[in-house]
Design a protein around this motif. Structure first.
Motif, PDB file in Angstrom:
ATOM      1  N   SER A 108      71.940  -9.255  49.646  1.00 14.00           N
ATOM      2  CA  SER A 108      70.786  -8.373  49.869  1.00 14.00           C
ATOM      3  C   SER A 108      69.679  -9.119  50.601  1.00 14.00           C
ATOM      4  CB  SER A 108      70.252  -7.847  48.529  1.00 14.00           C
ATOM      5  OG  SER A 108      71.243  -7.089  47.875  1.00 14.00           O
ATOM      6  N   PRO A 109      69.028  -8.454  51.567  1.00 14.04           N
ATOM      7  CA  PRO A 109      67.952  -9.124  52.309  1.00 14.04           C
ATOM      8  C   PRO A 109      66.732  -9.402  51.430  1.00 14.04           C
ATOM      9  CG  PRO A 109      68.103  -6.807  52.932  1.00 14.04           C
ATOM     10  CD  PRO A 109      69.274  -7.086  52.055  1.00 14.04           C
ATOM     11  N   ASN A 110      66.136 -10.544  51.637  1.00 12.72           N
ATOM     12  CA  ASN A 110      64.907 -10.929  50.939  1.00 12.72           C
ATOM     13  C   ASN A 110      63.724 -10.553  51.836  1.00 12.72           C
ATOM     14  OD1 ASN A 110      62.767 -12.136  49.637  1.00 12.72           O
ATOM     15  ND2 ASN A 110      63.805 -14.074  49.270  1.00 12.72           N
ATOM     16  N   ILE A 111      63.231  -9.334  51.665  1.00 19.56           N
ATOM     17  CA  ILE A 111      62.212  -8.808  52.575  1.00 19.56           C
ATOM     18  C   ILE A 111      60.931  -9.622  52.535  1.00 19.56           C
ATOM     19  CG2 ILE A 111      60.867  -6.763  53.200  1.00 19.56           C
ATOM     20  CD1 ILE A 111      63.880  -6.488  53.657  1.00 19.56           C
ATOM     21  N   SER A 112      60.556 -10.093  51.349  1.00 23.26           N
ATOM     22  CA  SER A 112      59.289 -10.827  51.215  1.00 23.26           C
ATOM     23  C   SER A 112      59.307 -12.156  51.960  1.00 23.26           C
ATOM     24  CB  SER A 112      58.968 -11.064  49.738  1.00 23.26           C
ATOM     25  OG  SER A 112      59.956 -11.892  49.138  1.00 23.26           O
ATOM     26  N   GLN A 113      60.513 -12.702  52.185  1.00 20.60           N
ATOM     27  CA  GLN A 113      60.632 -13.989  52.888  1.00 20.60           C
ATOM     28  C   GLN A 113      61.196 -13.824  54.300  1.00 20.60           C
ATOM     29  OE1 GLN A 113      59.602 -16.959  51.513  1.00 20.60           O
ATOM     30  NE2 GLN A 113      58.845 -15.727  49.808  1.00 20.60           N
ATOM     31  N   ALA A 114      61.217 -12.605  54.803  1.00 23.05           N
ATOM     32  CA  ALA A 114      61.896 -12.329  56.074  1.00 23.05           C
ATOM     33  C   ALA A 114      61.100 -12.815  57.280  1.00 23.05           C
ATOM     34  CB  ALA A 114      62.157 -10.832  56.209  1.00 23.05           C
ATOM     35  N   THR A 115      61.842 -13.209  58.306  1.00 25.63           N
ATOM     36  CA  THR A 115      61.263 -13.460  59.629  1.00 25.63           C
ATOM     37  C   THR A 115      61.141 -12.115  60.341  1.00 25.63           C
ATOM     38  OG1 THR A 115      62.309 -15.630  59.740  1.00 25.63           O
ATOM     39  CG2 THR A 115      61.637 -14.625  61.838  1.00 25.63           C
ATOM     40  N   ASN A 116      59.955 -11.807  60.842  1.00 26.81           N
ATOM     41  CA  ASN A 116      59.712 -10.518  61.490  1.00 26.81           C
ATOM     42  C   ASN A 116      59.742 -10.670  63.002  1.00 26.81           C
ATOM     43  OD1 ASN A 116      58.923  -8.508  59.211  1.00 26.81           O
ATOM     44  ND2 ASN A 116      57.810 -10.388  58.713  1.00 26.81           N
ATOM     45  N   LEU A 117      60.563  -9.854  63.644  1.00 27.36           N
ATOM     46  CA  LEU A 117      60.750  -9.928  65.085  1.00 27.36           C
ATOM     47  C   LEU A 117      60.700  -8.524  65.689  1.00 27.36           C
ATOM     48  CD1 LEU A 117      63.842 -12.310  65.007  1.00 27.36           C
ATOM     49  CD2 LEU A 117      61.517 -12.992  65.659  1.00 27.36           C
ATOM     50  N   ASP A 118      60.332  -8.451  66.959  1.00 30.75           N
ATOM     51  CA  ASP A 118      60.363  -7.194  67.699  1.00 30.75           C
ATOM     52  C   ASP A 118      61.440  -7.257  68.771  1.00 30.75           C
ATOM     53  OD1 ASP A 118      58.245  -6.211  66.255  1.00 30.75           O
ATOM     54  OD2 ASP A 118      56.733  -6.601  67.795  1.00 30.75           O
ATOM     55  N   MET A 119      62.199  -6.184  68.903  1.00 28.62           N
ATOM     56  CA  MET A 119      63.143  -6.047  70.000  1.00 28.62           C
ATOM     57  C   MET A 119      62.797  -4.739  70.726  1.00 28.62           C
ATOM     58  SD  MET A 119      67.327  -5.892  70.026  1.00 28.62           S
ATOM     59  CE  MET A 119      67.579  -7.668  69.978  1.00 28.62           C
ATOM     60  N   VAL A 120      62.193  -4.875  71.882  1.00 28.77           N
ATOM     61  CA  VAL A 120      61.708  -3.714  72.630  1.00 28.77           C
ATOM     62  C   VAL A 120      62.727  -3.343  73.701  1.00 28.77           C
ATOM     63  CG1 VAL A 120      59.818  -2.737  73.971  1.00 28.77           C
ATOM     64  CG2 VAL A 120      59.335  -4.463  72.213  1.00 28.77           C
ATOM     65  N   MET A 121      63.192  -2.109  73.659  1.00 27.88           N
ATOM     66  CA  MET A 121      64.105  -1.580  74.679  1.00 27.88           C
ATOM     67  C   MET A 121      63.286  -1.040  75.833  1.00 27.88           C
ATOM     68  SD  MET A 121      66.368   0.546  71.937  1.00 27.88           S
ATOM     69  CE  MET A 121      65.831   0.051  70.298  1.00 27.88           C
ATOM     70  N   GLU A 122      63.611  -1.513  77.042  1.00 23.70           N
ATOM     71  CA  GLU A 122      62.839  -1.136  78.220  1.00 23.70           C
ATOM     72  C   GLU A 122      63.773  -0.797  79.373  1.00 23.70           C
ATOM     73  OE1 GLU A 122      58.958  -3.944  77.979  1.00 23.70           O
ATOM     74  OE2 GLU A 122      60.870  -5.013  78.102  1.00 23.70           O
ATOM     75  N   GLY A 123      63.223  -0.095  80.364  1.00 21.46           N
ATOM     76  CA  GLY A 123      63.971   0.179  81.585  1.00 21.46           C
ATOM     77  C   GLY A 123      64.535   1.581  81.619  1.00 21.46           C
ATOM     78  N   GLY A 124      65.526   1.756  82.488  1.00 21.61           N
ATOM     79  CA  GLY A 124      66.140   3.058  82.664  1.00 21.61           C
ATOM     80  C   GLY A 124      65.343   3.954  83.582  1.00 21.61           C
ATOM     81  N   ALA A 125      65.898   5.108  83.885  1.00 30.07           N
ATOM     82  CA  ALA A 125      65.245   6.068  84.771  1.00 30.07           C
ATOM     83  C   ALA A 125      63.909   6.512  84.189  1.00 30.07           C
ATOM     84  CB  ALA A 125      66.150   7.274  84.985  1.00 30.07           C
ATOM     85  N   MET A 126      62.959   6.739  85.068  1.00 30.89           N
ATOM     86  CA  MET A 126      61.629   7.250  84.732  1.00 30.89           C
ATOM     87  C   MET A 126      60.799   6.273  83.912  1.00 30.89           C
ATOM     88  SD  MET A 126      62.737  11.178  83.808  1.00 30.89           S
ATOM     89  CE  MET A 126      64.138  10.646  82.798  1.00 30.89           C
ATOM     90  N   SER A 127      61.166   5.005  83.933  1.00 30.79           N
ATOM     91  CA  SER A 127      60.428   4.038  83.130  1.00 30.79           C
ATOM     92  C   SER A 127      59.262   3.421  83.885  1.00 30.79           C
ATOM     93  CB  SER A 127      61.360   2.916  82.662  1.00 30.79           C
ATOM     94  OG  SER A 127      61.688   2.053  83.744  1.00 30.79           O
ATOM     95  N   GLY A 128      59.383   3.351  85.216  1.00 34.63           N
ATOM     96  CA  GLY A 128      58.349   2.694  86.002  1.00 34.63           C
ATOM     97  C   GLY A 128      58.385   1.184  85.927  1.00 34.63           C
ATOM     98  N   LYS A 129      59.395   0.629  85.239  1.00 32.98           N
ATOM     99  CA  LYS A 129      59.471  -0.829  85.065  1.00 32.98           C
ATOM    100  C   LYS A 129      60.641  -1.467  85.806  1.00 32.98           C
ATOM    101  CE  LYS A 129      57.143  -0.859  80.587  1.00 32.98           C
ATOM    102  NZ  LYS A 129      57.192  -1.278  79.165  1.00 32.98           N
ATOM    103  N   ILE A 130      61.424  -0.659  86.504  1.00 30.75           N
ATOM    104  CA  ILE A 130      62.562  -1.206  87.235  1.00 30.75           C
ATOM    105  C   ILE A 130      62.546  -0.701  88.664  1.00 30.75           C
ATOM    106  CG2 ILE A 130      64.045  -1.444  85.207  1.00 30.75           C
ATOM    107  CD1 ILE A 130      65.453   1.156  86.159  1.00 30.75           C
ATOM    108  N   SER A 131      63.170  -1.464  89.533  1.00 32.23           N
ATOM    109  CA  SER A 131      63.292  -1.090  90.943  1.00 32.23           C
ATOM    110  C   SER A 131      64.762  -0.865  91.270  1.00 32.23           C
ATOM    111  CB  SER A 131      62.741  -2.209  91.832  1.00 32.23           C
ATOM    112  OG  SER A 131      63.535  -3.393  91.687  1.00 32.23           O
TER     113      SER A 131
END
Length: 348
Positions: free
Chosen positions: A215-238
């Motif tokens: 079971s995960p130990n939430i109180s001792q967890a490392t917190n990370l962000d994984m942001v999904m970006e790109g694709g059509a209509m995103s304005g972030k890709i050419s």
């Protein structure tokens, strides 16, 4: 033995061989497929079920694998070959025009009142399948190979690519069991005929034996962000990005790089916020581990190895990284993976 070319092994060359030798510690419904040009090779059928039986399997009359797939076919019924279609890749992926549920394991006639186990596996390249089942009455007993601690009512299912659902049910119909694609007016994509009648079981639907999970130990967890970006209509890709296989990104990075998304110590707990900043849903799949979705009330979901994150939404997943090695972390919409939405983690 994870089979990811240029991450855990070299590709198996034409006419070559590679012996996969491993211990399967967790019972349940799993599957395997090519990870070399998976966008094409999985679409052409290079996949299969990997079933790990329980020490004491539940008593059922039939144990049936249900592959759910779609294909893009031409007027002659042959598969179209435009696997590298960039328009597909920057949108929802390769959507077929023909879908089918393929059954494996039902070698004897199915009778009314018999108890069956259905192992649903979405093996489609990119399509999310809303599925309804008729002709049976039962419970959901496992997700992604992992038994549920409490069975869930049988309901309409949303199954993203790579997800699995195990169902134990009694046959209620005297005609057929049907698999319906419920997004399009309940189109029948597969069925099993019922022949004859049997005595109905008086036993309740069983809870499967649990696998040994930390079971995960939430109180001792490392917190990370994984942001999904790109694709059509995103304005972030050419278009140059798209042509170079960089249509999709995690945290601004497309494709496999020498540096992992994160390096974990064995048995380290992490809470990763999967943030979908794109116009399309993504089926995020982690190799080598299962995780639990952490809701706003701090409650943990059943174990999964693939989760569907809708456009503009986010999910926090809690995972104990207890399996040493290099592990792919990617979108299982294989068109998105092929055009950049993949990374990896390292566990030491």
């Amino acid at each position: 033995m994870d089979g990811v070319p240029n991450l855990t092994q070299a590709p198996v060359k034409p006419n070559g061989e590679f012996l996969y030798d491993f211990v399967a510690p967790d019972s349940g419904t799993y599957w395997y497929h090519s990870h070399d040009r998976s966008l094409e090779q999985v679409a052409r059928g290079l996949y299969g079920a990997l079933i790990v039986e329980e020490k004491n399997p539940p008593k059922v009359d039939h144990d049936i694998i249900v592959f759910i797939d779609d294909w893009r076919l031409n007027a002659q019924g042959k598969q179209e070959g435009d696997f590298d279609n960039l328009h597909d890749q920057v949108h929802s992926g390769r959507m077929g025009n023909f879908a089918k549920a393929l059954f494996r394991g039902n070698n004897a006639p199915i009778k009314q009142n018999q108890r069956i186990r259905l192992r649903l596996i979405n093996v489609a390249t990119d399509r999310i399948f809303p599925i309804a089942l008729t002709g049976i009455s039962g419970k959901i007993v496992a997700y992604d190979g992992m038994p549920l601690s409490t069975t869930e009512p049988l309901k309409k299912l949303i199954i993203s690519p790579a997800q699995r659902v195990d169902i134990i049910a009694d046959v209620s119909s005297n005609k057929e069991i049907s698999v319906l694609y419920s997004e399009e007016n309940n189109i029948k994509i597969g069925s099993l005929a019922i022949e004859g009648k049997a005595k109905k079981s008086k036993l309740p639907i069983p809870i499967l034996e649990p696998n040994k999970m930390i079971s995960p130990n939430i109180s001792q967890a490392t917190n990370l962000d994984m942001v999904m970006e790109g694709g059509a209509m995103s304005g972030k890709i050419s278009m140059q990005d798209v042509n170079n296989g960089k249509a999709w990104m995690f945290n601004g990075v497309a494709g496999i790089h020498k540096k992992p998304f994160h390096q974990f110590k064995k048995n380290q707990t992490a809470v990763i916020d999967l943030i979908n900043d794109t116009r399309f849903p993504h089926a995020i799949h982690l190799h080598g581990h299962h995780f639990q979705i952490l809701n706003k009330q701090g409650e943990l979901s059943p174990w999964r190895d693939t989760t569907l994150v809708e456009s503009g939404e986010s999910q926090k997943i809690a995972c104990v990284f207890n399996n040493p090695g290099k592990w792919l972390f990617h979108c299982h919409m294989l068109g998105h993976q092929a055009s950049g939405m993949k990374t990896w983690v390292k566990v030491v």
